[in-house]
Design a protein around this motif. Structure first.
Motif, PDB file in Angstrom:
ATOM      1  N   LEU A 125       1.198  11.941   4.634  1.00  0.00           N
ATOM      2  CA  LEU A 125       2.380  11.093   4.574  1.00  0.00           C
ATOM      3  C   LEU A 125       3.432  11.677   3.636  1.00  0.00           C
ATOM      4  N   MET A 126       2.988  12.167   2.500  1.00  0.00           N
ATOM      5  CA  MET A 126       3.924  12.766   1.547  1.00  0.00           C
ATOM      6  C   MET A 126       4.585  14.009   2.127  1.00  0.00           C
ATOM      7  N   ARG A 127       3.768  14.847   2.777  1.00  0.00           N
ATOM      8  CA  ARG A 127       4.334  16.051   3.397  1.00  0.00           C
ATOM      9  C   ARG A 127       5.344  15.675   4.476  1.00  0.00           C
ATOM     10  N   ALA A 128       5.018  14.618   5.233  1.00  0.00           N
ATOM     11  CA  ALA A 128       5.904  14.188   6.318  1.00  0.00           C
ATOM     12  C   ALA A 128       7.238  13.682   5.771  1.00  0.00           C
ATOM     13  N   VAL A 129       7.198  12.917   4.690  1.00  0.00           N
ATOM     14  CA  VAL A 129       8.428  12.398   4.092  1.00  0.00           C
ATOM     15  C   VAL A 129       9.293  13.553   3.580  1.00  0.00           C
TER      16      VAL A 129
ATOM     17  N   LEU B 250       4.395   9.124  13.028  1.00  0.00           N
ATOM     18  CA  LEU B 250       3.048   9.221  12.480  1.00  0.00           C
ATOM     19  C   LEU B 250       2.286   7.920  12.713  1.00  0.00           C
ATOM     20  N   LEU B 251       0.968   8.017  12.652  1.00  0.00           N
ATOM     21  CA  LEU B 251       0.119   6.841  12.788  1.00  0.00           C
ATOM     22  C   LEU B 251      -0.341   6.376  11.416  1.00  0.00           C
ATOM     23  N   LYS B 252      -0.676   5.097  11.310  1.00  0.00           N
ATOM     24  CA  LYS B 252      -1.012   4.516  10.014  1.00  0.00           C
ATOM     25  C   LYS B 252      -2.361   4.976   9.461  1.00  0.00           C
ATOM     26  N   ASP B 253      -3.107   5.734  10.261  1.00  0.00           N
ATOM     27  CA  ASP B 253      -4.353   6.288   9.720  1.00  0.00           C
ATOM     28  C   ASP B 253      -4.121   7.648   9.053  1.00  0.00           C
ATOM     29  N   ALA B 254      -2.861   8.050   8.927  1.00  0.00           N
ATOM     30  CA  ALA B 254      -2.544   9.319   8.256  1.00  0.00           C
ATOM     31  C   ALA B 254      -2.976   9.256   6.793  1.00  0.00           C
ATOM     32  N   LEU B 255      -3.478  10.357   6.275  1.00  0.00           N
ATOM     33  CA  LEU B 255      -3.889  10.428   4.878  1.00  0.00           C
ATOM     34  C   LEU B 255      -2.660  10.460   3.969  1.00  0.00           C
ATOM     35  N   PRO B 256      -2.804  10.018   2.715  1.00  0.00           N
ATOM     36  CA  PRO B 256      -1.655  10.011   1.799  1.00  0.00           C
ATOM     37  C   PRO B 256      -0.964  11.365   1.675  1.00  0.00           C
ATOM     38  N   ASP B 257      -1.738  12.452   1.610  1.00  0.00           N
ATOM     39  CA  ASP B 257      -1.129  13.780   1.508  1.00  0.00           C
ATOM     40  C   ASP B 257      -0.290  14.105   2.734  1.00  0.00           C
TER      41      ASP B 257
ATOM     42  N   GLY C  84       0.816  -1.214   0.000  1.00  0.00           N
ATOM     43  CA  GLY C  84       0.000   0.000   0.000  1.00  0.00           C
ATOM     44  C   GLY C  84       0.845   1.257   0.000  1.00  0.00           C
ATOM     45  N   LEU C  85       1.921   1.244   0.765  1.00  0.00           N
ATOM     46  CA  LEU C  85       2.810   2.410   0.806  1.00  0.00           C
ATOM     47  C   LEU C  85       3.543   2.588  -0.523  1.00  0.00           C
ATOM     48  N   ARG C  86       3.942   1.474  -1.116  1.00  0.00           N
ATOM     49  CA  ARG C  86       4.601   1.550  -2.421  1.00  0.00           C
ATOM     50  C   ARG C  86       3.667   2.182  -3.457  1.00  0.00           C
ATOM     51  N   ASP C  87       2.387   1.770  -3.414  1.00  0.00           N
ATOM     52  CA  ASP C  87       1.404   2.331  -4.348  1.00  0.00           C
ATOM     53  C   ASP C  87       1.159   3.817  -4.069  1.00  0.00           C
TER      54      ASP C  87
END
Length: 206
Positions: free
Chosen positions: A111-115, A102-109, A16-19
């Motif tokens: 997650l991207m900002r966090a990375v 972060l928690l795994k319920d974070a939204l994709p956006d 899922g993270l790869r996608d």
């Protein structure tokens, strides 16, 4: 281009993270691993900029892997991504050198900002994690055991029951229970076994 390595023991989560990052122009998943040992090796060999690290995995867990990565590849930023946000999970990860949590319920956006933020060397924390850290800072004497509390913890580590510890220190069992609760609060744990493990980790026990 931000080089990202995903470390999680669940293949579905890794997939899922790869996608999630598949079509992101400035982030590329260069590798993945199913446990901490593999994660440290992959992140080091692949010169990862950011590592998305799960906490609870077989073998080397996320905290130990984070500490190992900070020693072997200090340029890699570790961003914890987990379902656990208790104080006993958060504090060891931050102390080990994680730049974010972060928690795994974070939204994709999110997650991207966090990375991207982690790659820039900026800390990123989930709101619940921030609350834990603020509570730890504000709590009087947080994390610091008194001499008596250290004595109680050492007796517990030596396998003494509450009654035996009370007899050894010439105090009542109720006092032992009170000391234990203070120890749990200060170490951010919930039970005797976790308190002993944390005591050894912090070198409070011999």
């Amino acid at each position: 281009m931000i080089r990202l390595v995903v470390v999680d023991d669940h293949p579905i989560v890794r997939g899922g993270l790869r996608d999630t990052f598949a079509d992101v122009e400035d982030i590329v998943v260069v590798g993945e691993a199913g446990n901490g040992d593999e994660g440290v090796e992959r992140a080091t060999a692949l010169a990862a900029d950011v590592v998305l690290m799960d906490l609870r995995m077989p073998g080397m867990d996320g905290v130990a892997a984070t500490a190992a990565l900070r020693a072997r590849a200090p340029g890699a930023r570790v961003l914890i991504l987990t379902t656990f946000d208790s104080e006993s999970d958060v504090l060891p990860a931050i102390e080990a050198g994680a730049i974010g949590y972060l928690l795994k319920d974070a939204l994709p956006d999110e997650l991207m900002r966090a990375v991207r933020a982690a790659a820039r060397g900026e800390s990123v924390l989930a709101p619940s994690v921030t609350q834990h850290l603020m509570g730890q800072v504000r709590r009087p004497g947080a994390g610091t055991l008194t001499d008596r509390e250290k004595e109680v913890l050492q007796l517990v580590a030596n396998g003494r029951s509450n009654r035996e510890a009370a007899a050894a220190l010439f105090i009542g069992e109720a006092s032992i229970k009170t000391h234990l609760q203070h120890i749990y609060d200060k170490l951010g744990v919930r039970d005797r076994a976790s308190a002993v493990a944390e005591g050894y980790r912090r070198r409070l026990l011999t």
